[in-house]
Design an enzyme around this catalytic site. Structure first.
Site, PDB file in Angstrom:
ATOM      1  N   LYS A  86      47.588  66.705 -80.338  1.00 49.30           N
ATOM      2  CA  LYS A  86      46.456  66.510 -81.084  1.00 49.30           C
ATOM      3  C   LYS A  86      45.405  65.880 -79.997  1.00 49.30           C
ATOM      4  O   LYS A  86      45.761  64.966 -79.187  1.00 49.30           O
ATOM      5  CB  LYS A  86      46.811  65.211 -81.980  1.00 49.30           C
ATOM      6  CG  LYS A  86      47.027  65.702 -83.533  1.00 49.30           C
ATOM      7  CD  LYS A  86      47.245  64.564 -84.239  1.00 49.30           C
ATOM      8  CE  LYS A  86      46.188  64.279 -85.347  1.00 49.30           C
ATOM      9  NZ  LYS A  86      46.917  63.273 -86.339  1.00 49.30           N
TER      10      LYS A  86
HETATM   11  O1  G3P Z   1      46.018  61.630 -88.908  1.00 49.11           O
HETATM   12  C1  G3P Z   1      44.657  61.606 -89.096  1.00 49.11           C
HETATM   13  C2  G3P Z   1      44.320  60.943 -90.363  1.00 49.11           C
HETATM   14  O2  G3P Z   1      45.131  61.589 -91.331  1.00 49.11           O
HETATM   15  C3  G3P Z   1      43.672  59.544 -90.390  1.00 49.11           C
HETATM   16  O3  G3P Z   1      43.984  59.467 -91.707  1.00 49.11           O
HETATM   17  O4  G3P Z   1      44.056  57.460 -93.767  1.00 49.11           O
HETATM   18  O5  G3P Z   1      43.381  56.661 -91.190  1.00 49.11           O
HETATM   19  O6  G3P Z   1      41.797  58.152 -92.665  1.00 49.11           O
HETATM   20  P1  G3P Z   1      43.221  57.911 -92.406  1.00 49.11           P
END
Ligand code: G3P
Length: 226
Positions: A86
């Site tokens: 990633k």
């Molecule tokens: O992996 C990246 C993404 O899923 C971030 O999610 O919940 O931190 O906005 P969040």
């Protein structure tokens, strides 16, 4: 549609891997830090649970193309299987992408907030881009609409890159993303469980149980057929 789990929690991964048609697991530095575990043994434990064939994504922390590529090679060798690095979008990330690809390392360009970022990532050779749906919704920028534009632009330009939508906080967001042709989503376990459960389903099953019991009592199909 490919379903991935966005967590590094081993119990959640075990559960999702057992019950759901899981394509893989995505992690990021925040998600891994939450587990307060030793980094490499923990990632290896995830690989152990999901096996070699499912996609496992680990994010680089590096800021230069050379260091990003080094992370990709090290992590691929240490983790094995269907591994993707990633990479948060940046100039260094765009430079690193074709180099990683030339070494056979999959690239998931992450922290994507606009269709323009997604298109550039695809052009650089990323296999997946990860737009953050809920974080866009939180700034009233309609995450699913942005995602729909990305899907459309990839079609228009014949990009061989998939949209892996991330950052979900509810089932409706997943549904809307599926409606605009999103190729894959990565979600926490509670969202998968939220997709499964429906009060009308519970009522329907309760009705089947009641009607069966009226005629067959507590006998199971196994009792009646064996
Ligand atoms: O992996 C990246 C993404 O899923 C971030 O999610 O919940 O931190 O906005 P969040």
């Amino acid at each position: 549609m490919l379903y991935l789990l966005d967590t590094a929690n081993l119990a959640d991964i075990k559960h999702a891997n057992e019950f759901y048609p899981l394509y893989g697991v995505t992690t990021n530095p925040s998600i891994i830090s939450k587990e307060k575990a030793e980094f490499l043994p923990h990632i290896k434990a995830i690989r152990e649970i999901i096996g070699p064939d499912k996609m496992l994504c680990v994010q680089t922390m590096e800021k230069t193309a050379e260091d990003i590529v080094r992370d990709g090679e090290m992590l691929r060798d240490a983790i094995g299987g269907n591994f993707y690095l990633k990479v948060p979008i940046s100039e260094a990330g765009l430079k690193a992408t074709p180099i990683l690809k030339s070494k056979g390392i999959g690239v998931l360009m992450t922290a994507i907030f606009t269709p323009a970022q997604a298109l550039l990532s695809a052009k650089a050779g990323a296999d997946f881009v990860a737009p953050y749906v809920n974080r866009l919704d939180n700034i009233v920028a309609d995450g699913c609409a942005a995602l729909g534009e990305i899907v459309k632009q990839f079609e228009i330009y014949g990009m061989n890159c998939k949209v892996l939508a991330a950052s979900f906080k509810n089932v409706e967001q997943v549904h809307k993303c599926a409606s605009v042709g999103c190729h894959s989503v990565t979600v926490p376990l509670n969202i998968l469980q939220g997709i499964v459960s429906h009060p009308m389903t519970d009522m329907a099953v309760a009705g089947f149980d009641r009607d069966w019991a009226k005629v067959y009592g507590d006998k199971t199909i196994f009792d009646l057929v064996k």
